[in-house]
Design a protein around this motif. Sequence first.
Motif, PDB file in Angstrom:
ATOM      1  N   SER A 146      61.487  69.131  42.755  1.00 41.70           N
ATOM      2  CA  SER A 146      61.507  67.730  42.361  1.00 41.70           C
ATOM      3  C   SER A 146      60.738  67.538  41.053  1.00 41.70           C
ATOM      4  N   ASP A 148      57.036  65.177  39.359  1.00 43.12           N
ATOM      5  CA  ASP A 148      56.032  64.129  39.566  1.00 43.12           C
ATOM      6  C   ASP A 148      56.523  62.791  39.014  1.00 43.12           C
ATOM      7  N   SER A 151      57.148  60.273  41.746  1.00 45.11           N
ATOM      8  CA  SER A 151      56.031  59.723  42.518  1.00 45.11           C
ATOM      9  C   SER A 151      55.959  58.201  42.352  1.00 45.11           C
ATOM     10  N   ASN A 178      62.906  63.217  47.205  1.00 42.76           N
ATOM     11  CA  ASN A 178      61.702  63.397  48.012  1.00 42.76           C
ATOM     12  C   ASN A 178      61.899  62.846  49.425  1.00 42.76           C
ATOM     13  N   ASN A 196      59.557  71.611  52.165  1.00 40.38           N
ATOM     14  CA  ASN A 196      58.554  71.085  51.255  1.00 40.38           C
ATOM     15  C   ASN A 196      59.130  70.795  49.873  1.00 40.38           C
ATOM     16  N   ILE A 197      58.365  70.018  49.108  1.00 40.40           N
ATOM     17  CA  ILE A 197      58.784  69.581  47.780  1.00 40.40           C
ATOM     18  C   ILE A 197      57.853  70.179  46.737  1.00 40.40           C
ATOM     19  N   ASN A 199      56.826  70.427  42.590  1.00 36.32           N
ATOM     20  CA  ASN A 199      56.897  69.907  41.221  1.00 36.32           C
ATOM     21  C   ASN A 199      56.516  71.020  40.252  1.00 36.32           C
ATOM     22  N   THR A 237      55.405  68.392  52.610  1.00 31.16           N
ATOM     23  CA  THR A 237      54.405  68.175  51.560  1.00 31.16           C
ATOM     24  C   THR A 237      55.076  68.026  50.197  1.00 31.16           C
ATOM     25  N   TYR A 238      54.345  67.431  49.275  1.00 29.11           N
ATOM     26  CA  TYR A 238      54.779  67.173  47.895  1.00 29.11           C
ATOM     27  C   TYR A 238      53.663  67.716  47.015  1.00 29.11           C
ATOM     28  N   TRP A 247      52.387  60.404  46.902  1.00 29.42           N
ATOM     29  CA  TRP A 247      53.764  59.933  47.064  1.00 29.42           C
ATOM     30  C   TRP A 247      54.028  58.697  46.198  1.00 29.42           C
TER      31      TRP A 247
END
Length: 247
Positions: A146, A148, A151, A178, A196-197, A199, A237-238, A247
């Motif tokens: 993904s 940021d 976010s 996300n 999971n994600i 960046n 998670t991110y 997030w």
Amino acid sequence: MASISSDSKIVLITGANKGIGFEIAKQLASQYKGYHILIGSRDAERGEKAAEALKKEGLSVEALAIDVADDRSIEAAAQTVKSKFGRLDVLINNSGIILDSFTGEPSSRAVFEATFAVNVFGAASTTDAFIPLLEKSAAARVVFVSSDLGSLTYRANPTGPYSFVDGPSYRCSKAAMNMLALTYAHRFRGQGWKVNIHNPGYTKTDLNHNNGTGTVEDGAKGAVRLAVLGDDSETATYSEKEGPIPW
């Protein structure tokens, strides 16, 4: 090419013929024994060239044609993996596009539709097509690459990271991705999947016309870590290589 054993972990990385996807394949195959990487590529010839480059380094890889914006291509890729391996252990949804001008001008409906077709619908259709094969794995791992820029916390902060960046269709697509990732994390938590994600950060790739400040080597690290998580590790998670993202 390195030999593939019956217990090799099978990994598919979409959009892996160049950039961050290619580097994820390289790091994963070179740093972890027993991982066989499928270099997903919309252009079959480019995928073959990328795979050959890694095979010359003795890495266990092969090309797989897959266009995440084409359901027939996705289904054909899933059938190929099913017939050759019978399962998939790791799926890394890396394919992505940026079509915004980033000049503060509104993005057209066509730009939104084309961006979501790859970044969201493509990731969803690919994941759905490979769920039956991921269910055959003893330890399924799914990674969504993904940004940021997706976010909501950062976007709501007038002085947050990259607050000066507009790009509405790209930002919205990554925020939607996300949520998509969290949907799968919730659905398969009970089966032990780790979804999971990642960046990669503002990485220098063709995606941003090589204007990024980070290296593909650094941009790939987090995705590689998430691909090989143990059974007691995190899900839903991110994060980036430095740690969690709000997030």
